[in-house]
Design a protein around this motif. Structure first.
Motif, PDB file in Angstrom:
ATOM      1  N   LEU A  53       0.866  -1.174   0.000  1.00 44.00           N
ATOM      2  CA  LEU A  53       0.000   0.000   0.000  1.00 44.00           C
ATOM      3  C   LEU A  53       0.906   1.229   0.000  1.00 44.00           C
ATOM      4  O   LEU A  53       1.664   1.444   0.957  1.00 44.00           O
ATOM      5  N   ILE A  54       0.848   2.020  -1.057  1.00 44.76           N
ATOM      6  CA  ILE A  54       1.749   3.152  -1.225  1.00 44.76           C
ATOM      7  C   ILE A  54       0.994   4.456  -1.018  1.00 44.76           C
ATOM      8  O   ILE A  54      -0.103   4.653  -1.570  1.00 44.76           O
ATOM      9  N   ASN A  55       1.567   5.342  -0.217  1.00 48.00           N
ATOM     10  CA  ASN A  55       0.966   6.648   0.045  1.00 48.00           C
ATOM     11  C   ASN A  55       0.907   7.448  -1.255  1.00 48.00           C
ATOM     12  O   ASN A  55       1.939   7.726  -1.874  1.00 48.00           O
ATOM     13  N   LEU A  56      -0.297   7.821  -1.679  1.00 45.35           N
ATOM     14  CA  LEU A  56      -0.478   8.491  -2.966  1.00 45.35           C
ATOM     15  C   LEU A  56       0.209   9.859  -3.001  1.00 45.35           C
ATOM     16  O   LEU A  56       0.829  10.222  -4.001  1.00 45.35           O
ATOM     17  N   GLU A  57       0.120  10.603  -1.917  1.00 45.67           N
ATOM     18  CA  GLU A  57       0.738  11.931  -1.881  1.00 45.67           C
ATOM     19  C   GLU A  57       2.260  11.838  -2.025  1.00 45.67           C
ATOM     20  O   GLU A  57       2.871  12.611  -2.778  1.00 45.67           O
TER      21      GLU A  57
ATOM     22  N   ASP B  55       7.261  17.814 -14.367  1.00 47.17           N
ATOM     23  CA  ASP B  55       6.176  18.121 -15.305  1.00 47.17           C
ATOM     24  C   ASP B  55       4.855  18.022 -14.551  1.00 47.17           C
ATOM     25  O   ASP B  55       4.251  16.948 -14.462  1.00 47.17           O
ATOM     26  N   LYS B  56       4.400  19.137 -13.995  1.00 41.87           N
ATOM     27  CA  LYS B  56       3.232  19.149 -13.123  1.00 41.87           C
ATOM     28  C   LYS B  56       1.977  18.661 -13.845  1.00 41.87           C
ATOM     29  O   LYS B  56       1.199  17.871 -13.297  1.00 41.87           O
ATOM     30  N   ASP B  57       1.757  19.120 -15.082  1.00 46.28           N
ATOM     31  CA  ASP B  57       0.553  18.734 -15.817  1.00 46.28           C
ATOM     32  C   ASP B  57       0.513  17.229 -16.082  1.00 46.28           C
ATOM     33  O   ASP B  57      -0.528  16.594 -15.947  1.00 46.28           O
ATOM     34  N   ARG B  58       1.643  16.670 -16.467  1.00 48.91           N
ATOM     35  CA  ARG B  58       1.705  15.236 -16.748  1.00 48.91           C
ATOM     36  C   ARG B  58       1.451  14.419 -15.491  1.00 48.91           C
ATOM     37  O   ARG B  58       0.731  13.414 -15.521  1.00 48.91           O
ATOM     38  N   VAL B  59       2.034  14.858 -14.375  1.00 42.29           N
ATOM     39  CA  VAL B  59       1.850  14.144 -13.106  1.00 42.29           C
ATOM     40  C   VAL B  59       0.391  14.230 -12.661  1.00 42.29           C
ATOM     41  O   VAL B  59      -0.197  13.224 -12.237  1.00 42.29           O
ATOM     42  N   GLU B  60      -0.208  15.413 -12.752  1.00 44.13           N
ATOM     43  CA  GLU B  60      -1.604  15.576 -12.342  1.00 44.13           C
ATOM     44  C   GLU B  60      -2.531  14.719 -13.196  1.00 44.13           C
ATOM     45  O   GLU B  60      -3.495  14.132 -12.695  1.00 44.13           O
TER      46      GLU B  60
ATOM     47  N   ASP C 144      -5.894   9.807 -13.551  1.00 43.79           N
ATOM     48  CA  ASP C 144      -6.170   8.496 -14.150  1.00 43.79           C
ATOM     49  C   ASP C 144      -6.169   7.400 -13.090  1.00 43.79           C
ATOM     50  O   ASP C 144      -6.981   6.467 -13.142  1.00 43.79           O
ATOM     51  N   ILE C 145      -5.248   7.513 -12.120  1.00 46.92           N
ATOM     52  CA  ILE C 145      -5.202   6.542 -11.023  1.00 46.92           C
ATOM     53  C   ILE C 145      -6.506   6.589 -10.223  1.00 46.92           C
ATOM     54  O   ILE C 145      -7.117   5.558  -9.936  1.00 46.92           O
ATOM     55  N   LYS C 146      -6.950   7.790  -9.882  1.00 48.67           N
ATOM     56  CA  LYS C 146      -8.158   7.945  -9.062  1.00 48.67           C
ATOM     57  C   LYS C 146      -9.415   7.484  -9.800  1.00 48.67           C
ATOM     58  O   LYS C 146     -10.399   7.070  -9.173  1.00 48.67           O
ATOM     59  N   LYS C 147      -9.387   7.550 -11.117  1.00 49.82           N
ATOM     60  CA  LYS C 147     -10.524   7.083 -11.921  1.00 49.82           C
ATOM     61  C   LYS C 147     -10.439   5.597 -12.213  1.00 49.82           C
ATOM     62  O   LYS C 147     -11.278   5.048 -12.922  1.00 49.82           O
ATOM     63  N   GLN C 148      -9.426   4.921 -11.679  1.00 46.51           N
ATOM     64  CA  GLN C 148      -9.202   3.479 -11.879  1.00 46.51           C
ATOM     65  C   GLN C 148      -8.950   3.151 -13.351  1.00 46.51           C
ATOM     66  O   GLN C 148      -9.281   2.062 -13.826  1.00 46.51           O
TER      67      GLN C 148
ATOM     68  N   TYR D 270      -6.586   2.196  -6.895  1.00 47.75           N
ATOM     69  CA  TYR D 270      -6.629   3.383  -6.033  1.00 47.75           C
ATOM     70  C   TYR D 270      -7.545   3.119  -4.850  1.00 47.75           C
ATOM     71  O   TYR D 270      -8.632   2.552  -5.002  1.00 47.75           O
ATOM     72  N   LEU D 271      -7.106   3.532  -3.654  1.00 48.06           N
ATOM     73  CA  LEU D 271      -7.886   3.370  -2.435  1.00 48.06           C
ATOM     74  C   LEU D 271      -7.979   4.704  -1.695  1.00 48.06           C
ATOM     75  O   LEU D 271      -6.951   5.319  -1.408  1.00 48.06           O
ATOM     76  N   PRO D 272      -9.190   5.164  -1.372  1.00 50.17           N
ATOM     77  CA  PRO D 272      -9.342   6.406  -0.602  1.00 50.17           C
ATOM     78  C   PRO D 272      -9.066   6.173   0.881  1.00 50.17           C
ATOM     79  O   PRO D 272      -8.880   5.028   1.312  1.00 50.17           O
ATOM     80  N   LYS D 273      -9.039   7.250   1.662  1.00 47.67           N
ATOM     81  CA  LYS D 273      -8.942   7.105   3.113  1.00 47.67           C
ATOM     82  C   LYS D 273     -10.166   6.345   3.607  1.00 47.67           C
ATOM     83  O   LYS D 273     -11.269   6.503   3.087  1.00 47.67           O
TER      84      LYS D 273
END
Length: 213
Positions: free
Chosen positions: A102-106, A118-123, A128-132, A139-142
């Motif tokens: 389990l990896i901390n997303l932040e 590259d901020k835009d590419r990372v965002e 895409d991760i959050k949208k599965q 992706y797992l929320p709190k």
């Protein structure tokens, strides 16, 4: 078309669920595209369970990220089938419990910002991760005892031998258990990653049917 989709989903719902549970799961699946992955991915109904379930989050598990041979205690997501992790399931061959970190997303996002610059590419990648949308990542929320947004790379999985001590320690260190909806979503992502039938290779002929895609 909507009725057809609903009928198709019904064919693949777990048949052991009650009618009300199936209706609830269908509703959550139908709302997923609009709401994304929310806290309804977890359940507290099994907080006192003294056995392991597929998709459980566990903290303080020994992990080694090969080829680095350092062993660390980290939080993980259990990938093995629930039945295969049961101590009551006696077998001739020893069983192992498979899991992935389990990896901390932040922290993951910050590392990408430093390395890619590259901020835009990372965002875009994080969205895409959050949208599965990324097949190898869940992706797992709190939620539960998980105090941060997390991601799981299925291709970082390793395993440990199943035994009484391992099960006891893991049960004492549970972070969360997936709900019916969470488990269904997890199985879909796991299946897409490991069992895709779209490689487009004729294995008997050697023909690459996807060469011109």
């Amino acid at each position: 078309m909507i009725n057809k989709i609903t009928e198709d989903i019904s064919l693949y719902l777990p048949q052991y669920l009650s009618a009300n549970e199936k209706d609830s799961l269908k509703k959550e699946l139908g709302e997923f595209s609009k709401n994304g992955t929310q806290k309804n991915i977890y359940t507290n109904a099994l907080d006192k369970a003294n056995y392991l379930l597929q998709g459980d989050g566990i903290c303080n598990v020994q992990y080694c990220n090969f080829p680095n041979t350092e062993i660390r205690q980290i939080p993980v997501l259990l990938l093995s089938n629930t039945c295969d992790m049961s101590l009551d399931n006696k077998r001739i061959n020893p069983c192992r419990v498979s899991f992935a970190p389990l990896i901390n997303l932040e922290k993951y996002q910050n590392q990408l910002l430093i390395s890619l610059k590259d901020k835009d590419r990372v965002e875009s990648h994080i969205n895409d991760i959050k949208k599965q949308h990324i097949t190898q990542i869940l992706y797992l929320p709190k939620g539960g005892k998980l105090e941060y947004e997390a991601l799981v790379f299925f291709d970082m999985a390793i395993s440990l031998p199943l035994n009484d001590e391992l099960v006891k320690n893991m049960c004492e260190n549970k972070l969360f258990t997936l709900s019916d909806f969470g488990f269904y979503l997890f199985l879909l992502k796991l299946s897409v990653h490991f069992t895709r039938v779209k490689e487009k290779i004729g294995r008997n002929t050697g023909v690459d049917y996807g060469a011109n895609d």
